[in-house]
Design a protein around this motif. Structure first.
Motif, PDB file in Angstrom:
ATOM      1  N   VAL A   1       0.838  -1.210   0.000  1.00  0.00           N
ATOM      2  CA  VAL A   1       0.000   0.000   0.000  1.00  0.00           C
ATOM      3  C   VAL A   1       0.871   1.258   0.000  1.00  0.00           C
ATOM      4  O   VAL A   1       0.489   2.296  -0.549  1.00  0.00           O
ATOM      5  CB  VAL A   1      -0.959   0.002   1.219  1.00  0.00           C
ATOM      6  CG1 VAL A   1      -1.669   1.347   1.358  1.00  0.00           C
ATOM      7  CG2 VAL A   1      -1.988  -1.106   1.063  1.00  0.00           C
TER       8      VAL A   1
ATOM      9  N   ILE B   1       1.412   2.499  -3.508  1.00  0.00           N
ATOM     10  CA  ILE B   1       0.215   3.146  -4.072  1.00  0.00           C
ATOM     11  C   ILE B   1       0.093   4.564  -3.529  1.00  0.00           C
ATOM     12  O   ILE B   1      -0.183   5.522  -4.274  1.00  0.00           O
ATOM     13  CB  ILE B   1      -1.044   2.312  -3.737  1.00  0.00           C
ATOM     14  CG1 ILE B   1      -0.904   0.891  -4.288  1.00  0.00           C
ATOM     15  CG2 ILE B   1      -2.302   2.982  -4.280  1.00  0.00           C
ATOM     16  CD1 ILE B   1      -2.025  -0.056  -3.859  1.00  0.00           C
TER      17      ILE B   1
ATOM     18  N   MET C   1      -3.277   3.670  -9.583  1.00  0.00           N
ATOM     19  CA  MET C   1      -4.388   2.754  -9.818  1.00  0.00           C
ATOM     20  C   MET C   1      -3.916   1.462 -10.485  1.00  0.00           C
ATOM     21  O   MET C   1      -4.500   0.395 -10.279  1.00  0.00           O
ATOM     22  CB  MET C   1      -5.460   3.431 -10.670  1.00  0.00           C
ATOM     23  CG  MET C   1      -6.190   4.572  -9.942  1.00  0.00           C
ATOM     24  SD  MET C   1      -6.869   4.088  -8.326  1.00  0.00           S
ATOM     25  CE  MET C   1      -8.120   2.901  -8.810  1.00  0.00           C
TER      26      MET C   1
ATOM     27  N   CYS D   1      -1.044   0.029  -9.774  1.00  0.00           N
ATOM     28  CA  CYS D   1      -0.546  -0.755  -8.641  1.00  0.00           C
ATOM     29  C   CYS D   1      -1.701  -1.310  -7.814  1.00  0.00           C
ATOM     30  O   CYS D   1      -1.643  -2.447  -7.330  1.00  0.00           O
ATOM     31  CB  CYS D   1       0.339   0.126  -7.755  1.00  0.00           C
ATOM     32  SG  CYS D   1       1.930   0.555  -8.487  1.00  0.00           S
ATOM     33  N   TYR D   2      -2.739  -0.493  -7.681  1.00  0.00           N
ATOM     34  CA  TYR D   2      -3.907  -0.932  -6.905  1.00  0.00           C
ATOM     35  C   TYR D   2      -4.579  -2.132  -7.559  1.00  0.00           C
ATOM     36  O   TYR D   2      -4.881  -3.133  -6.890  1.00  0.00           O
ATOM     37  CB  TYR D   2      -4.894   0.229  -6.768  1.00  0.00           C
ATOM     38  CG  TYR D   2      -6.249  -0.182  -6.232  1.00  0.00           C
ATOM     39  CD1 TYR D   2      -6.416  -0.581  -4.912  1.00  0.00           C
ATOM     40  CD2 TYR D   2      -7.378  -0.174  -7.064  1.00  0.00           C
ATOM     41  CE1 TYR D   2      -7.648  -0.972  -4.424  1.00  0.00           C
ATOM     42  CE2 TYR D   2      -8.619  -0.550  -6.584  1.00  0.00           C
ATOM     43  CZ  TYR D   2      -8.754  -0.951  -5.265  1.00  0.00           C
ATOM     44  OH  TYR D   2      -9.983  -1.328  -4.778  1.00  0.00           O
ATOM     45  N   GLN D   3      -4.806  -2.040  -8.864  1.00  0.00           N
ATOM     46  CA  GLN D   3      -5.454  -3.146  -9.577  1.00  0.00           C
ATOM     47  C   GLN D   3      -4.582  -4.401  -9.558  1.00  0.00           C
ATOM     48  O   GLN D   3      -5.090  -5.519  -9.473  1.00  0.00           O
ATOM     49  CB  GLN D   3      -5.754  -2.737 -11.027  1.00  0.00           C
ATOM     50  CG  GLN D   3      -6.808  -1.654 -11.163  1.00  0.00           C
ATOM     51  CD  GLN D   3      -8.166  -2.080 -10.632  1.00  0.00           C
ATOM     52  OE1 GLN D   3      -8.474  -3.273 -10.522  1.00  0.00           O
ATOM     53  NE2 GLN D   3      -9.015  -1.113 -10.307  1.00  0.00           N
TER      54      GLN D   3
ATOM     55  N   LEU E   1      -6.245   0.931   2.092  1.00  0.00           N
ATOM     56  CA  LEU E   1      -6.625   1.202   0.698  1.00  0.00           C
ATOM     57  C   LEU E   1      -7.858   2.091   0.614  1.00  0.00           C
ATOM     58  O   LEU E   1      -7.927   3.014  -0.207  1.00  0.00           O
ATOM     59  CB  LEU E   1      -6.873  -0.123  -0.032  1.00  0.00           C
ATOM     60  CG  LEU E   1      -5.639  -0.945  -0.382  1.00  0.00           C
ATOM     61  CD1 LEU E   1      -6.047  -2.322  -0.882  1.00  0.00           C
ATOM     62  CD2 LEU E   1      -4.783  -0.224  -1.428  1.00  0.00           C
TER      63      LEU E   1
ATOM     64  N   LEU F   1      -8.116   5.667  -1.348  1.00  0.00           N
ATOM     65  CA  LEU F   1      -9.080   5.858  -2.431  1.00  0.00           C
ATOM     66  C   LEU F   1     -10.015   7.031  -2.141  1.00  0.00           C
ATOM     67  O   LEU F   1     -10.291   7.856  -3.020  1.00  0.00           O
ATOM     68  CB  LEU F   1      -9.884   4.575  -2.651  1.00  0.00           C
ATOM     69  CG  LEU F   1      -9.094   3.382  -3.212  1.00  0.00           C
ATOM     70  CD1 LEU F   1      -9.933   2.116  -3.161  1.00  0.00           C
ATOM     71  CD2 LEU F   1      -8.626   3.653  -4.640  1.00  0.00           C
TER      72      LEU F   1
END
Length: 379
Positions: free
Chosen positions: A189, A192, A205, A207-209, A227, A231
């Motif tokens: 995290v 991100i 995003m 990295c998030y996906q 997260l 967001l």
């Protein structure tokens, strides 16, 4: 005080009640009566809860005095507990006394110690070498995350990636895959967050996906909460709500009690999402969100109910607050003597001109306290 019941269990209960009633000074006086020569769970619990309460109130000097009293001055039997030591280490870090915190770390058992507090302060002070040595001796996720954040803030992406590789290559808690997946997710995290801070939302995003779609990681528990915060902070509200509902579904499908307890959607997460609705004036949706969580999780606790009551009181929604308060009071598993909730209801009644209801609420709280005290005195 001269007539106080000094039996370990009864003394622990008394201190707990006084802390709940926010009378920390009297609680500390009773706690000092703990028999330091008797090594038992209740005596240790008394020490832990009063030190923790003092630290939570940021009364660090009192917390340090109590720690010294319990584990240095009067005790020849008791060793400092991990819980009390963690409280004091955090207090010393907040006071900027990093060297004292490190000295305490070296003097207590490493099992259960939260090294994240110390590494965070060391990184903030630019003492990266010391933080790295501490991390490599005790490679815990929060300590690793703090160092990675520090290197990312310096623009040293190579070192941040190297630390991530070191952490994941060692496969911490490989015998407990759910824990390992969550711990690895927490560390990732930080990357991100870095890309968001750099204004590179597409990279963030991506990295998030990648994290979301990889079975190696679990995006609930602490990872999910972190997260969601990111967001929401960076305007990705649709993605945040999708993740929140995914977290709820995973939690409700989890059968293993230990796994569920560690990775449940915690009170802080629930309050954050309900609060997001209230902040935007979507009060009905906020309340519906709470009930959706409750429908999926029958283990909601006192704090979960308190938070939504406080939200309603803050926004002048007294009828809704009354409904939640009635649910709380009728549930024996939740109806503890919660001063904050009672005070919020009393304040809301006074603002609405319903003084008699405010007085009745106060009387009910006192009655509940006295009943509990009488019951405990009989045990």
């Amino acid at each position: 005080m001269s007539n106080a019941d000094r039996r370990p269990q009864q003394l622990c209960w008394t201190v707990g009640l006084l802390i709940n009633l926010r009378d920390l000074d009297t609680a500390a006086e009773y706690a000092r009566l703990a028999y330091s020569k008797i090594y038992c769970h209740d005596t240790l619990s008394t020490c832990d809860i009063i030190i923790g309460a003092m630290c939570e109130a940021k009364r660090y000097r009192d917390a340090l005095d109590l720690y010294h009293h319990f584990f240095n001055e009067s005790s020849k039997v008791m060793s400092a507990t991990c819980r009390s030591s963690n409280h004091i280490i955090r207090a010393l870090c907040d006071l900027g006394r990093v060297d004292d915190a490190l000295a305490l770390l070296s003097a207590v058992s490493p099992n259960g110690i939260n090294y994240g507090n110390v590494t965070k302060v060391l990184v903030h002070a630019g003492r990266f070498e010391e933080a790295l040595c501490l991390l490599r001796k005790h490679p815990v996720p929060l300590a690793c995350t703090n160092l990675i954040r520090g290197f990312l803030n310096l623009g040293n992406l190579d070192m941040a990636n190297q630390l991530l590789e070191e952490f994941e290559s060692k496969g911490f808690h490989a015998d407990r895959p759910w824990e390992y997946k969550s711990e690895s997710g927490v560390v990732r995290v930080a990357f991100i967050e870095h890309w968001f801070k750099q204004g590179k939302h597409e990279e963030a995003m991506r990295c998030y996906q990648s994290l979301l779609g990889n079975d190696r990681y679990q995006v609930f528990g602490d990872t999910g909460h972190a997260l969601l915060q990111l967001l929401l902070s960076y305007g990705k509200k649709t993605e945040a709500w999708d993740l929140f509902h995914r977290m709820l579904d995973v939690h409700s499908e989890t059968i293993d009690v230990m796994v569920r307890e560690r990775f449940k959607v915690n009170s802080e997460t629930i309050d954050m999402m309900v609060g997001e609705c209230f902040k935007e004036g979507r009060f009905k949706e906020g309340i519906e969100t709470f009930y959706k969580v409750k429908a999926k999780d029958k283990y909601l606790n006192l704090l979960d109910h308190r938070n939504v009551i406080l939200r309603c009181c803050e926004h002048g929604m007294l009828p809704e607050a009354e409904c939640f308060f009635a649910e709380l009071s009728s549930d024996r598993s939740l109806s503890a003597i919660d001063v904050d909730t009672h005070r919020a209801m009393m304040d809301a009644y006074v603002k609405a001109g319903r003084v008699e209801d405010a007085l009745q609420t106060a009387n009910n709280m006192v009655d509940a306290y006295l009943s509990s005290l009488a019951l405990w005195m009989q045990i």
